[in-house]
Design an enzyme around this catalytic site. Structure first.
Site, PDB file in Angstrom:
ATOM      1  N   LYS A   1       0.822  -1.151  -0.033  1.00 40.30           N
ATOM      2  CA  LYS A   1      -0.007  -0.025  -0.320  1.00 40.30           C
ATOM      3  C   LYS A   1       0.736   1.203  -0.061  1.00 40.30           C
ATOM      4  O   LYS A   1       1.951   1.292   0.688  1.00 40.30           O
ATOM      5  CB  LYS A   1      -0.843   0.027   1.322  1.00 40.30           C
TER       6      LYS A   1
ATOM      7  N   SER B   1      -9.729   1.561   2.624  1.00 42.51           N
ATOM      8  CA  SER B   1      -8.924   2.421   1.632  1.00 42.51           C
ATOM      9  C   SER B   1      -7.887   1.826   0.936  1.00 42.51           C
ATOM     10  O   SER B   1      -7.344   2.028   0.068  1.00 42.51           O
ATOM     11  CB  SER B   1      -8.266   3.490   2.611  1.00 42.51           C
TER      12      SER B   1
ATOM     13  N   SER C   1     -10.219  -0.652   6.734  1.00 43.47           N
ATOM     14  CA  SER C   1      -9.543  -0.749   5.451  1.00 43.47           C
ATOM     15  C   SER C   1      -8.815  -1.892   4.946  1.00 43.47           C
ATOM     16  O   SER C   1      -8.534  -1.987   3.843  1.00 43.47           O
ATOM     17  CB  SER C   1      -8.744   0.586   5.290  1.00 43.47           C
TER      18      SER C   1
HETATM   19  N1  GLN Z   1     -13.699   3.993   6.046  1.00 50.36           N
HETATM   20  C1  GLN Z   1     -12.952   4.280   7.035  1.00 50.36           C
HETATM   21  C2  GLN Z   1     -12.517   5.637   7.040  1.00 50.36           C
HETATM   22  O1  GLN Z   1     -12.807   6.149   5.862  1.00 50.36           O
HETATM   23  C3  GLN Z   1     -11.878   3.588   7.753  1.00 50.36           C
HETATM   24  C4  GLN Z   1     -10.471   3.748   6.959  1.00 50.36           C
HETATM   25  C5  GLN Z   1      -9.155   3.189   7.197  1.00 50.36           C
HETATM   26  O2  GLN Z   1      -9.522   2.075   7.907  1.00 50.36           O
HETATM   27  N2  GLN Z   1      -8.262   3.677   6.931  1.00 50.36           N
HETATM   28  O3  GLN Z   1     -12.130   6.377   7.803  1.00 50.36           O
END
Ligand code: GLN
Length: 475
Positions: free
Chosen positions: A71, A146, A170
């Site tokens: 990532k 994400s 995410s």
């Molecule tokens: N969907 C969540 C957010 O937008 C989680 C994001 C994440 O785990 N990085 O904050």
């Protein structure tokens, strides 16, 4: 090819690391899903040569000779690290993050950095400055976020392992939406050093693979005590891959009472019921638990995460690193222009919310209250784990959804994190595994364990995968 086969081919010398990299890069070049932000072909080839020339040294490492995609949130020395943002589109860190270091030492070869929601904020990969990623199962659908690029990379069979980060879901949510296995470890198991910060009290890196076996090997490489991260756990290292063979005995698994009232789609509930039967078939006992506090997690998270992000992202000011606006007369204009140009809408929205909930006069009403809700959820988990070994629930409310859905209801996406966020608030480990196809799209089941129960979570998922073939289904 699954992870085990890929690694075995290198270990048995049926292919060299260099050949493995060449094959992987060939696949990566045909990508039409926008999975990668940057590919590093020549670096990967010379790393592979180094591994081939030192075969004896790398042969028994957990990731020996296996190509990997990371990532784009993990700093890579002298190689662009964007975090999905215009702010960092040309940023070359002067060091490797601990995760990258550990994976390199474990014998893997990074071929590319994967696309992601900007600064890891999102659940659909649509907030990336580099454009959205498509779901390998259907190009009109999102892969989740994400860490959507990393999940899509494994689901599309480009690499057999990849890394992600999970602050509110995410890793688990994109794993579920793409039909692969992904794990968020206990907070503190994997070092956050060199991982660009979003919400430091919840950010945690973890593995993606088709199956629990690949996740176990990758977690073996990723997890380490690190002096450079003061929240890193000092526990004795265990080998997750080896512990997959441990006998589990009969476990007590908590299932949430009236879960159907949470607005979960019937396809997800169908798969959930089927996997409950599989768990029972493996000799485990299901026990209903009361967890009415679960849904308050979302409100707490969407105060705490923006609060921490507003503080963490204050470093991007056009002075030290990253984008610097050309339109500036004085220092305050430099800050303002740089941040206006560098950040996308979702990031700006969260910085605004975060600054608001931390400001004098609102701190008690929002931030402090959110922390109390967080503590309440943690306490509830602790109470539940006195009674059961694991908790089982779906990973998401629904399957992969269409791109651009959010334009009509900007808060809808936040609600999607209902089932993943509680583990982050409490710092607990959780794994998402594929548990069937509905309408030719994957669904995901999620097991949450007590602190540092990663080997238990990986082991039980592996046992499920020994008697089912959900993880073998491909787009
Ligand atoms: N969907 C969540 C957010 O937008 C989680 C994001 C994440 O785990 N990085 O904050």
């Amino acid at each position: 090819m699954n992870f085990k086969t890929q690694r075995e081919k290198f270990r048995s010398k049926s292919i060299s690391a260099k050949e493995a990299v060449q094959e992987t890069i060939k696949r990566a070049k045909t990508d039409k899903l926008n999975i990668f932000i940057n590919c590093f072909e020549s670096e990967a080839l010379s790393k592979a040569e180094h591994i081939d020339n030192n075969f004896a040294k790398f042969k028994d490492q957990p990731l020996s000779g296996v190509p990997i995609a990371h990532k784009d949130i993990f700093c890579t020395k002298d190689l662009i690290t964007t975090c999905g943002s215009r702010m960092l589109k040309d940023f070359k860190p002067p060091y490797d993050s601990t995760v990258i270091d550990n994976c390199n030492n474990a014998g893997s070869i990074m071929i590319a950095k994967t696309n992601m929601d900007e600064f890891a904020m999102g659940s659909s990969n649509e907030t990336s400055f580099f454009g959205p990623v498509s779901n390998p199962w259907s190009e009109n659908l999102v892969p989740g976020g994400s860490s959507g690029g990393s999940a899509a990379c494994v689901a599309a069979d480009i690499t057999c392992i990849s890394t992600g980060t999970d602050t509110g879901g995410s890793i688990r949510q994109p794993a579920a939406l793409c039909g692969i296995t992904g794990m968020k470890p206990t907070y503190g198991l994997v070092s956050r050093w060199g991982m660009i910060a979003f919400c430091s009290s919840m950010d945690q890196a973890g593995p993606f693979s088709k199956d629990a076996f690949g996740c176990a090997a990758l977690l073996d490489a990723m997890a380490s005590y690190d002096l450079k991260d003061s929240t890193c756990s000092k526990r004795k290292k265990i080998c997750y891959e080896k512990s997959l063979n441990d006998n589990l005995g009969n476990l007590k698994i908590g299932v949430i009472k009236n879960i159907e009232d949470l607005g979960i789609h019937k396809n997800i509930l169908n798969s959930y019921e089927t996997s409950k039967t599989v768990l029972q078939g493996l000799g485990h006992e299901l026990k209903e638990i009361d967890f009415s506090e679960l849904s308050s997690g979302i409100c707490s998270y969407y105060v705490i995460a923006p609060a921490e992000c507003s503080s963490n992202l204050s470093r991007f000011d056009g002075v030290k690193f990253g984008h610097r606006s050309a339109k500036q007369k004085d220092i305050s204009e430099l800050y303002m222009q740089t941040r206006s140009e560098g950040f996308g809408d979702e990031v700006k929205k969260r910085i605004l919310i975060g600054t608001h909930v931390l400001s004098a006069g609102f701190y008690d009403a929002y931030y402090l209250k959110a922390q109390k809700v967080r503590r309440n959820i943690k306490n509830k988990f602790e109470e539940i784990f006195k009674d059961v070994d694991l908790i089982f629930m779906p990973t998401t409310l629904d399957q992969a959804f269409e791109k651009n859905r959010e334009s009509s209801d900007p808060n809808r996406m936040y609600k999607e994190d209902l089932l993943t966020i509680p583990a982050n608030l409490a710092g607990l480990p959780a794994i998402s595994f594929p548990n069937g196809l509905k309408n030719n799209l994957p669904t995901g089941g999620q097991l949450v364990g007590n602190y540092f129960s990663e080997s238990l979570l990986l082991n039980i998922t592996n046992k499920i995968q020994e008697v089912t073939d959900w993880h073998k289904m491909t787009p």
